[in-house]
Motif scaffolding. Structure first.
Motif, PDB file in Angstrom:
ATOM      1  N   GLY A 128       0.808  -1.225   0.000  1.00  0.00           N
ATOM      2  CA  GLY A 128       0.000   0.000   0.000  1.00  0.00           C
ATOM      3  C   GLY A 128       0.834   1.264   0.000  1.00  0.00           C
ATOM      4  N   PHE A 129       2.067   1.178   0.421  1.00  0.00           N
ATOM      5  CA  PHE A 129       2.969   2.331   0.369  1.00  0.00           C
ATOM      6  C   PHE A 129       4.409   1.830   0.370  1.00  0.00           C
ATOM      7  N   ASN A 130       5.312   2.697  -0.079  1.00  0.00           N
ATOM      8  CA  ASN A 130       6.732   2.367  -0.069  1.00  0.00           C
ATOM      9  C   ASN A 130       7.352   3.004   1.174  1.00  0.00           C
ATOM     10  N   GLN A 131       7.852   2.181   2.086  1.00  0.00           N
ATOM     11  CA  GLN A 131       8.371   2.709   3.348  1.00  0.00           C
ATOM     12  C   GLN A 131       9.546   3.668   3.117  1.00  0.00           C
ATOM     13  N   SER A 132      10.357   3.389   2.096  1.00  0.00           N
ATOM     14  CA  SER A 132      11.498   4.279   1.812  1.00  0.00           C
ATOM     15  C   SER A 132      11.013   5.636   1.306  1.00  0.00           C
ATOM     16  N   ALA A 133       9.940   5.623   0.537  1.00  0.00           N
ATOM     17  CA  ALA A 133       9.370   6.878   0.037  1.00  0.00           C
ATOM     18  C   ALA A 133       8.779   7.687   1.193  1.00  0.00           C
ATOM     19  N   GLU A 134       8.184   6.993   2.163  1.00  0.00           N
ATOM     20  CA  GLU A 134       7.656   7.692   3.352  1.00  0.00           C
ATOM     21  C   GLU A 134       8.794   8.347   4.126  1.00  0.00           C
ATOM     22  N   LEU A 135       9.877   7.614   4.303  1.00  0.00           N
ATOM     23  CA  LEU A 135      11.033   8.159   5.023  1.00  0.00           C
ATOM     24  C   LEU A 135      11.589   9.360   4.262  1.00  0.00           C
ATOM     25  N   ALA A 136      11.734   9.206   2.955  1.00  0.00           N
ATOM     26  CA  ALA A 136      12.313  10.282   2.125  1.00  0.00           C
ATOM     27  C   ALA A 136      11.418  11.524   2.157  1.00  0.00           C
ATOM     28  N   ARG A 137      10.111  11.305   2.177  1.00  0.00           N
ATOM     29  CA  ARG A 137       9.166  12.431   2.186  1.00  0.00           C
ATOM     30  C   ARG A 137       9.355  13.275   3.452  1.00  0.00           C
ATOM     31  N   HIS A 138       9.488  12.615   4.591  1.00  0.00           N
ATOM     32  CA  HIS A 138       9.675  13.361   5.839  1.00  0.00           C
ATOM     33  C   HIS A 138      11.067  13.978   5.922  1.00  0.00           C
ATOM     34  N   LEU A 139      12.060  13.274   5.405  1.00  0.00           N
ATOM     35  CA  LEU A 139      13.412  13.847   5.382  1.00  0.00           C
ATOM     36  C   LEU A 139      13.434  15.113   4.525  1.00  0.00           C
ATOM     37  N   ALA A 140      12.739  15.071   3.407  1.00  0.00           N
ATOM     38  CA  ALA A 140      12.684  16.223   2.506  1.00  0.00           C
ATOM     39  C   ALA A 140      12.102  17.433   3.237  1.00  0.00           C
ATOM     40  N   GLN A 141      11.092  17.179   4.063  1.00  0.00           N
ATOM     41  CA  GLN A 141      10.490  18.275   4.846  1.00  0.00           C
ATOM     42  C   GLN A 141      11.471  18.804   5.883  1.00  0.00           C
ATOM     43  N   CYS A 142      12.110  17.893   6.597  1.00  0.00           N
ATOM     44  CA  CYS A 142      13.031  18.290   7.677  1.00  0.00           C
ATOM     45  C   CYS A 142      14.223  19.064   7.127  1.00  0.00           C
ATOM     46  N   TRP A 143      14.741  18.646   5.992  1.00  0.00           N
ATOM     47  CA  TRP A 143      15.965  19.252   5.468  1.00  0.00           C
ATOM     48  C   TRP A 143      15.710  20.243   4.332  1.00  0.00           C
TER      49      TRP A 143
END
Ligand SMILES: [Zn+2]
Length: 219
Positions: free
Chosen positions: A115-130
């Motif tokens: 249902g979702f790609n866990q790496s894409a979820e991580l990358a999405r939040h990292l993109a926001q943080c950085w």
């Protein structure tokens, strides 16, 4: 008024279904302060896997970190990604250099199952943080590589060789940070880097939450 209602609804929901820590099950946070404190960082300098210019890893893949990654991937607790990224950003000494974040893609069939790609979820939040751009399309997994858990170092490399491709019209950016959940031998990240370099990227670094050690392999 709508925002007020939404806020109230969220609070009511949190009261009825309070967050449980993905690492230890305690109530209150998705990855609690005790689990954050207990997570052992990777302190040794890691040699980047073949094909990568640099690699950054937050923790050892054990204990509460391992349980939290399992909760994210196998129990599909998508919101755990954000809690893990917040802990990672606070913990990591230096972020790898690169201009854009690209998650390691899942094969479409695996994506449909989970249902979702866990790496894409991580990358999405990292993109926001950085405040970095996220490029979640372009790099594709063109072959389902199955589960690698039982494979050795050599077999993993053979299994993922040529599994990824860049399929956008424009070439990929010059300097990339690949994002994945766990680094074991780095074969998957190396195969992603090969596809990106073949399409024109010049520098590929990687960032993962954790590092697992292959059984009988402590290099
Ligand atoms: Zn906990």
């Amino acid at each position: 008024m709508h925002a007020l209602l939404a806020g109230w609804f969220e609070q009511a929901l949190a009261f009825v279904f309070p967050d449980r820590c993905a690492g230890c099950g305690s109530i209150g946070a998705l990855f609690c302060a005790a689990c954050r404190a207990a997570a052992r960082p990777v302190v040794e300098e890691l040699t980047p896997p073949p094909g990568l210019d640099a690699v950054a890893v937050a923790w050892r893949y054990e204990g509460s970190v391992r349980r939290a990654v399992h909760a994210l991937k196998y129990q599909r607790r998508r919101r755990v990604a954000r809690a893990l990224v917040e802990a990672l950003v606070a913990n990591i000494s230096e972020r790898p250099c690169g201009d854009v974040l690209i998650p390691v893609p899942l094969h479409p069939e695996r994506l449909a199952q989970r249902g979702f790609n866990q790496s894409a979820e991580l990358a999405r939040h990292l993109a926001q943080c950085w405040s970095l751009p996220l490029l979640a399309e372009g790099l594709i997994r063109q072959r389902d590589t199955g589960h690698q858990a039982r494979l050795g170092r050599r077999e993993r490399q053979t299994n993922v060789a040529g599994a990824f491709a860049w399929c956008a019209l424009a070439p990929p950016p010059d300097r990339i940070i690949l994002v994945d959940d766990v680094l074991t031998t780095g074969a998957t990240l190396g195969a992603c880097a090969a596809a990106l370099r073949a399409a024109g990227s010049r520098r590929v670094a990687a960032l993962t939450l954790a590092r697992a050690v292959l059984a009988g392999d402590h290099s």
